[in-house]
Write an enzyme that holds these catalytic residues in place. Structure first.
Site, PDB file in Angstrom:
ATOM      1  N   ARG A 256       0.254  11.648  -6.387  1.00  0.00           N
ATOM      2  CA  ARG A 256      -1.100  11.253  -5.985  1.00  0.00           C
ATOM      3  C   ARG A 256      -1.378  11.518  -4.512  1.00  0.00           C
ATOM      4  NH1 ARG A 256      -0.816   5.497  -8.249  1.00  0.00           N
ATOM      5  NH2 ARG A 256       1.203   5.984  -9.168  1.00  0.00           N
TER       6      ARG A 256
ATOM      7  N   GLU B 224       8.163  -0.277  -5.937  1.00  0.00           N
ATOM      8  CA  GLU B 224       8.028  -1.465  -6.785  1.00  0.00           C
ATOM      9  C   GLU B 224       8.740  -1.272  -8.126  1.00  0.00           C
ATOM     10  OE1 GLU B 224       3.737  -1.816  -6.981  1.00  0.00           O
ATOM     11  OE2 GLU B 224       3.915  -3.922  -7.509  1.00  0.00           O
TER      12      GLU B 224
HETATM   13  O1  LIG Z   1       4.536   2.098  -1.300  1.00  0.00           O
HETATM   14  P1  LIG Z   1       5.422   2.377  -2.470  1.00  0.00           P
HETATM   15  O2  LIG Z   1       6.119   1.140  -2.987  1.00  0.00           O
HETATM   16  O3  LIG Z   1       6.376   3.481  -2.226  1.00  0.00           O
HETATM   17  O4  LIG Z   1       4.503   2.802  -3.688  1.00  0.00           O
HETATM   18  C1  LIG Z   1       3.450   3.701  -3.581  1.00  0.00           C
HETATM   19  C2  LIG Z   1       3.727   4.972  -4.316  1.00  0.00           C
HETATM   20  O5  LIG Z   1       3.839   4.706  -5.731  1.00  0.00           O
HETATM   21  C3  LIG Z   1       2.974   5.573  -6.438  1.00  0.00           C
HETATM   22  O6  LIG Z   1       3.581   6.765  -6.778  1.00  0.00           O
HETATM   23  P2  LIG Z   1       4.591   6.942  -8.002  1.00  0.00           P
HETATM   24  O7  LIG Z   1       5.982   6.799  -7.489  1.00  0.00           O
HETATM   25  O8  LIG Z   1       4.192   6.017  -9.110  1.00  0.00           O
HETATM   26  O9  LIG Z   1       4.408   8.448  -8.391  1.00  0.00           O
HETATM   27  P3  LIG Z   1       3.161   9.320  -8.903  1.00  0.00           P
HETATM   28  O10 LIG Z   1       2.231   9.509  -7.730  1.00  0.00           O
HETATM   29  O11 LIG Z   1       3.819  10.579  -9.296  1.00  0.00           O
HETATM   30  O12 LIG Z   1       2.489   8.583 -10.031  1.00  0.00           O
HETATM   31  C4  LIG Z   1       1.850   5.838  -5.451  1.00  0.00           C
HETATM   32  O13 LIG Z   1       1.120   7.002  -5.768  1.00  0.00           O
HETATM   33  C5  LIG Z   1       2.571   5.943  -4.153  1.00  0.00           C
HETATM   34  O14 LIG Z   1       3.101   7.240  -3.919  1.00  0.00           O
HETATM   35  N1  LIG Z   2       0.412  -1.542  -8.167  1.00  0.00           N
HETATM   36  C1  LIG Z   2       0.305  -0.217  -8.112  1.00  0.00           C
HETATM   37  N2  LIG Z   2      -0.784   0.415  -8.591  1.00  0.00           N
HETATM   38  C2  LIG Z   2      -0.877   1.764  -8.533  1.00  0.00           C
HETATM   39  N3  LIG Z   2       0.062   2.550  -8.008  1.00  0.00           N
HETATM   40  C3  LIG Z   2       1.152   1.960  -7.510  1.00  0.00           C
HETATM   41  N4  LIG Z   2       2.236   2.458  -6.899  1.00  0.00           N
HETATM   42  C4  LIG Z   2       3.042   1.438  -6.590  1.00  0.00           C
HETATM   43  N5  LIG Z   2       2.516   0.273  -6.959  1.00  0.00           N
HETATM   44  C5  LIG Z   2       1.329   0.571  -7.537  1.00  0.00           C
END
Ligand SMILES: O=P(O)(O)OC[C@H]1O[C@H](OP(=O)(O)OP(=O)(O)O)[C@H](O)[C@@H]1O
Ligand SMILES: Nc1ncnc2[nH]cnc12
Length: 172
Positions: free
Chosen positions: A60, A97
């Site tokens: 993202r 998380e």
């Molecule tokens: O601050 P943090 O605890 O690191 O969490 C935030 C990250 O988690 C999500 O990505 P995700 O790892 O779900 O991957 P994605 O973007 O591929 O869905 C979001 O897009 C951030 O990159």
């Molecule tokens: N609560 C949340 N919602 C969407 N993206 C996330 N990435 C990590 N935590 C998230």
């Protein structure tokens, strides 16, 4: 026209696992005016800091960083998950998380001394953005700002990046 961006975030309890309230930016992306207005705010933040290059983590972070790079006429380099980037890369591991993972960046992604903006959709624990910043700094880049659409304040990700200029559109 001022936009209430919060109307374009969907919330899903217990996704992707029990206990996580997932904040989904899809409705914002699906509305061209809203996506552009959100992008414009980050462009302004980046222009104020003379950004020369943007780096965003898979997946993202690409959605947020690429339109800003296009608008500013600067480059974008993706920080990707394992086995996605060919060629010579550097690695940083991190926890979030709901996952434990690594991010990789091309060794040529950033030039020493280049002014870099790091983007993502959401700041939660800060693990992902912290790893992305470490990758940029390993290559000698100067992180002049971090920009998000959403900050989840309870998870205190800001504590991990308190030395960096910060922009968020929304806080929960
Ligand atoms: O601050 P943090 O605890 O690191 O969490 C935030 C990250 O988690 C999500 O990505 P995700 O790892 O779900 O991957 P994605 O973007 O591929 O869905 C979001 O897009 C951030 O990159
Ligand atoms: N609560 C949340 N919602 C969407 N993206 C996330 N990435 C990590 N935590 C998230």
């Amino acid at each position: 026209m001022s936009i209430d961006f919060s109307k374009y975030i969907a919330s899903y309890p217990d996704f992707p696992e029990p206990g996580v309230l997932f904040r989904d930016i899809s409705p914002m992306l699906e509305n061209g005016d809203v996506y552009r207005a959100a992008t414009d705010q980050i462009v302004q933040f980046a222009q104020d800091r003379n950004v020369e290059m943007i780096v965003g983590p898979e997946a993202r972070g690409f959605i947020v960083g690429c339109p800003v790079a296009y608008q500013m006429g600067v480059g974008f380099s993706p920080a990707r998950k394992k086995n996605k980037l060919p060629g010579e890369t550097i690695e940083e591991s991190y926890g979030t998380e709901y996952s434990q993972s690594s991010l990789y960046l091309r060794t040529n992604a950033v030039k020493p001394g280049q002014r870099v903006l790091v983007t993502d959709d959401l700041l939660a624990t800060g693990g992902t953005i912290d790893a992305t910043i470490r990758l940029v700094e390993k290559l000698g880049g100067i992180v002049v700002g971090t920009a998000f659409l959403i900050e989840l304040t309870e998870l205190k990700g800001r504590d991990k990046i308190k030395d960096y200029d910060f922009f968020t559109l929304l806080k929960y």
